[in-house]
Design a protein around this motif. Structure first.
Motif, short mmCIF file in Angstrom:
data_model
loop_
_atom_site.label_atom_id
_atom_site.label_comp_id
_atom_site.label_asym_id
_atom_site.label_seq_id
_atom_site.Cartn_x
_atom_site.Cartn_y
_atom_site.Cartn_z
N PHE A 252 0.83 -1.20 0.00
CA PHE A 252 0.00 0.00 0.00
C PHE A 252 0.87 1.26 0.00
O PHE A 252 0.64 2.19 -0.79
CB PHE A 252 -0.92 -0.02 1.22
N LEU A 253 1.89 1.30 0.88
CA LEU A 253 2.74 2.48 0.97
C LEU A 253 3.56 2.68 -0.30
O LEU A 253 3.75 3.81 -0.76
CB LEU A 253 3.67 2.36 2.18
N LEU A 254 4.04 1.58 -0.90
CA LEU A 254 4.80 1.69 -2.13
C LEU A 254 3.95 2.25 -3.26
O LEU A 254 4.34 3.19 -3.96
CB LEU A 254 5.36 0.31 -2.51
N MET A 255 2.77 1.67 -3.41
CA MET A 255 1.88 2.07 -4.50
C MET A 255 1.40 3.51 -4.32
O MET A 255 1.49 4.33 -5.25
CB MET A 255 0.69 1.11 -4.53
N MET A 256 0.90 3.84 -3.13
CA MET A 256 0.37 5.18 -2.89
C MET A 256 1.49 6.22 -2.83
O MET A 256 1.35 7.34 -3.31
CB MET A 256 -0.42 5.20 -1.58
N GLY A 257 2.62 5.83 -2.23
CA GLY A 257 3.73 6.77 -2.10
C GLY A 257 4.27 7.21 -3.45
O GLY A 257 4.49 8.41 -3.68
N LEU A 258 4.50 6.26 -4.35
CA LEU A 258 5.01 6.60 -5.67
C LEU A 258 4.04 7.49 -6.44
O LEU A 258 4.44 8.41 -7.14
CB LEU A 258 5.28 5.32 -6.47
N PHE A 259 2.74 7.21 -6.27
CA PHE A 259 1.73 8.00 -6.97
C PHE A 259 1.64 9.42 -6.41
O PHE A 259 1.64 10.41 -7.16
CB PHE A 259 0.37 7.31 -6.89
N LEU A 260 1.59 9.54 -5.08
CA LEU A 260 1.43 10.85 -4.46
C LEU A 260 2.67 11.72 -4.64
O LEU A 260 2.58 12.94 -4.67
CB LEU A 260 1.11 10.68 -2.97
N MET A 261 3.85 11.09 -4.78
CA MET A 261 5.07 11.85 -5.01
C MET A 261 5.23 12.24 -6.48
O MET A 261 6.18 12.95 -6.84
CB MET A 261 6.29 11.05 -4.55
N GLY A 262 4.32 11.74 -7.33
CA GLY A 262 4.39 12.10 -8.73
C GLY A 262 5.37 11.28 -9.55
O GLY A 262 5.63 11.59 -10.71
N ILE A 263 5.91 10.21 -8.97
CA ILE A 263 6.87 9.37 -9.68
C ILE A 263 6.16 8.48 -10.69
O ILE A 263 6.67 8.23 -11.79
CB ILE A 263 7.68 8.52 -8.67
N THR A 264 4.98 7.99 -10.32
CA THR A 264 4.21 7.13 -11.22
C THR A 264 2.86 7.78 -11.51
O THR A 264 2.34 8.54 -10.69
CB THR A 264 3.98 5.73 -10.62
N SER A 265 2.31 7.46 -12.68
CA SER A 265 0.94 7.87 -13.00
C SER A 265 -0.04 6.93 -12.30
O SER A 265 0.37 5.95 -11.66
CB SER A 265 0.72 7.83 -14.50
N LEU A 266 -1.33 7.21 -12.45
CA LEU A 266 -2.34 6.36 -11.83
C LEU A 266 -2.26 4.93 -12.37
O LEU A 266 -2.28 3.97 -11.59
CB LEU A 266 -3.73 6.94 -12.09
N VAL A 267 -2.15 4.78 -13.68
CA VAL A 267 -2.07 3.45 -14.28
C VAL A 267 -0.79 2.74 -13.85
O VAL A 267 -0.80 1.55 -13.52
CB VAL A 267 -2.17 3.54 -15.81
N GLU A 268 0.32 3.46 -13.85
CA GLU A 268 1.59 2.87 -13.43
C GLU A 268 1.55 2.46 -11.97
O GLU A 268 2.09 1.42 -11.58
CB GLU A 268 2.73 3.86 -13.67
N SER A 269 0.87 3.25 -11.14
CA SER A 269 0.74 2.91 -9.72
C SER A 269 -0.06 1.62 -9.54
O SER A 269 0.30 0.78 -8.70
CB SER A 269 0.05 4.06 -8.99
N SER A 270 -1.13 1.46 -10.31
CA SER A 270 -1.91 0.21 -10.22
C SER A 270 -1.07 -0.98 -10.68
O SER A 270 -1.19 -2.08 -10.13
CB SER A 270 -3.19 0.33 -11.04
N ALA A 271 -0.22 -0.77 -11.68
CA ALA A 271 0.67 -1.85 -12.14
C ALA A 271 1.68 -2.21 -11.06
O ALA A 271 1.99 -3.40 -10.85
CB ALA A 271 1.38 -1.44 -13.42
N VAL A 272 2.19 -1.21 -10.34
CA VAL A 272 3.12 -1.46 -9.23
C VAL A 272 2.42 -2.32 -8.17
O VAL A 272 3.00 -3.28 -7.63
CB VAL A 272 3.61 -0.13 -8.62
N GLY A 273 1.17 -2.00 -7.86
CA GLY A 273 0.43 -2.78 -6.88
C GLY A 273 0.22 -4.22 -7.31
O GLY A 273 0.39 -5.15 -6.52
N ALA A 274 -0.14 -4.41 -8.60
CA ALA A 274 -0.38 -5.77 -9.10
C ALA A 274 0.90 -6.60 -9.08
O ALA A 274 0.90 -7.75 -8.64
CB ALA A 274 -0.94 -5.70 -10.52
N VAL A 275 2.01 -6.01 -9.54
CA VAL A 275 3.29 -6.74 -9.55
C VAL A 275 3.78 -7.02 -8.13
O VAL A 275 4.30 -8.10 -7.84
CB VAL A 275 4.35 -5.94 -10.35
N SER A 276 3.56 -6.06 -7.22
CA SER A 276 3.97 -6.26 -5.82
C SER A 276 3.19 -7.39 -5.16
O SER A 276 3.75 -8.20 -4.42
CB SER A 276 3.77 -4.96 -5.03
N ALA A 277 1.88 -7.45 -5.43
CA ALA A 277 1.06 -8.54 -4.88
C ALA A 277 1.53 -9.89 -5.42
O ALA A 277 1.59 -10.88 -4.67
CB ALA A 277 -0.40 -8.31 -5.23
#
Length: 441
Positions: free
Chosen positions: A234-259
């Motif tokens: 959760f922190l990885l996915m939300m943190g990257l998105f809120l810091m502007g490092i990843t877009s919304l779609v990229e953030s969801s991909a980070v979550g899926a790969v992390s799971a």
């Protein structure tokens, strides 16, 4: 026939067609296409085709299957069961402690998945049998699981708030942050109610026997590890998105790969788990896509009729209602529609009508997104046709009847109405965090 009468006829036709038992997306799409053909002739059939093309070009929609995959991978790989064991040991000594632990489990599952359906499935399959086996009142636990699952579309990363952000053209990051404190507020109100009621009526939720609670502190601390990996995702996915490092779609991909990586790390990434996860992801994603497609077609007919202007004229000029009166009427209409439609269908059909009016009345659209999600969940739990009621009946054991489920939800519906009133009276509960992160930050 005036535009207002055509709109009323379309809605009544849609609701009557649903009483025949047809699928929601089939009814919505059929009424939309037929209305378009009757109004504009052969050219009206192009509305359905245009809606399909619009959906295929909607790039942010890729977040839906990715978030859904993430949640089901974590649940199918047994991580949700590990979490429940943790709450079982740490909360079991309280009156109603296992029910409190179930609410805690639902909050974490919501943060992993963003769907109320997934929370309901996990609660009914993991928590419900254990609660009944421990002597908890069946009516109490039915309400607990339905109330806990309602947090799925409010606590980030909420899939419904993603769709709301697309339609209302509001930043998804701000919507997610806006849902955080209201989600915790509702969870806290649920927990307070459970503890007080089980203290007054201990037979409803007896604490665990002492022999079940006499576990060495070292083992209890080891059980806390169950919550570390989901929290890290959760922190990885939300943190990257809120810091502007990843877009919304990229953030969801980070979550899926992390799971996927977590399931592999724990040695639970089997062919069966992968098959079940993909099956569930495809089923839920296709349901969303069909509903959105049908609702876009239905909404396009509204736009062609000038329904937005007609509603504004009716409420503001003819009836002379004030802003808060109109807002409350909107919330009541969502509760009524929620007896027949799911949250996605309501959002795509009605939001294009309501959102411009909400903005014109001077209300904050981020705050309104939170009100919408809470109201949807209230409508889901309201008899006689609430969506969650029948979903719970399908998953519950035979000893829990539909009448029991109807009786179980009323305390939690009242609590959610109280929570909604608090957030309406104090908008900063929803707006402080996004303002602090995005505006001041």
């Amino acid at each position: 026939m005036t535009p207002e009468m055509i709109v009323l006829f379309m809605f009544s036709s849609m609701l009557l067609s649903m009483l025949t038992g047809q699928r929601v997306f089939g009814v919505i799409g059929f009424v939309g296409v037929v209305a378009a053909a009757l109004l504009w002739g052969q050219g009206g059939f192009e509305i359905g085709f245009s809606a399909g093309m619009k959906l295929m070009k909607w790039y942010p929609l890729l977040t839906l299957p990715l978030f859904i995959f993430m949640g089901y991978m974590l649940s199918e790989s047994g991580i949700a069961e590990d979490l429940y064991k943790m709450f079982h040991v740490w909360m079991g000594g309280l009156p109603g402690g296992l029910a409190v632990g179930t609410i805690g489990l639902m909050v974490i599952i919501s943060a992993m998945n963003g769907l109320s359906v997934a929370g309901m499935a996990i609660g009914a399959t993991i928590a419900l049998p254990e609660l009944l086996r421990r002597g908890y009142d069946k009516i109490m636990v039915s309400g607990v699981i339905q109330a806990g699952s309602s947090l799925g579309i409010l606590v980030p990363p909420s899939v419904v708030l993603v769709l709301y952000g697309m339609i209302a053209r509001q930043p998804v990051g701000q919507l997610w942050l806006a849902g955080f404190f209201p989600g915790l507020l509702l969870a806290g109100l649920f927990i307070i109610y459970i503890v007080i009621r089980c203290r007054l009526q201990p037979h409803l939720g007896p604490p665990l026997p002492k022999e079940d609670r006499n576990i060495p502190l070292g083992q209890k601390l080891l059980l806390l590890r169950a919550g570390i990996l989901p929290l890290m995702i959760f922190l990885l996915m939300m943190g990257l998105f809120l810091m502007g490092i990843t877009s919304l779609v990229e953030s969801s991909a980070v979550g899926a790969v992390s799971a996927l990586a977590v399931a592999w790390f724990k040695g639970r990434l089997t062919a069966r788990v992968m098959d079940r996860t993909i099956e569930q992801t495809l089923g839920i994603s296709c349901m969303f896509m069909w509903i959105i497609l049908a609702a876009l077609c239905f909404g396009a007919v509204f736009d062609g009729l000038g329904a937005v202007k007609a509603i504004e004229n009716l409420l503001l000029n003819r009836l002379g209602l004030g802003p808060w009166e109109i807002l409350i009427m909107m919330q009541i209409s969502f509760i009524i529609m929620g007896m027949f439609l799911d949250d996605t269908a309501m959002l795509v059909i009605v939001a294009p009508l309501y959102i411009p009016l909400v903005g014109k009345l001077g209300f904050d659209l981020i705050w309104y997104g939170v009100l919408y999600t809470i109201t949807c969940q209230i409508s889901y739990m309201t008899p006689p046709f609430g969506y969650n009621l029948f979903l719970m009946r399908a998953m519950a054991p035979p000893e829990i009847s539909l009448a029991d489920i109807y009786r179980s939800v009323w305390p939690f519906v009242i609590i959610m109405c109280i929570g909604l009133a608090i957030i309406m009276a104090f908008p900063e509960i929803a707006l402080w965090l996004p303002h602090h992160v995005y505006v001041k930050g």
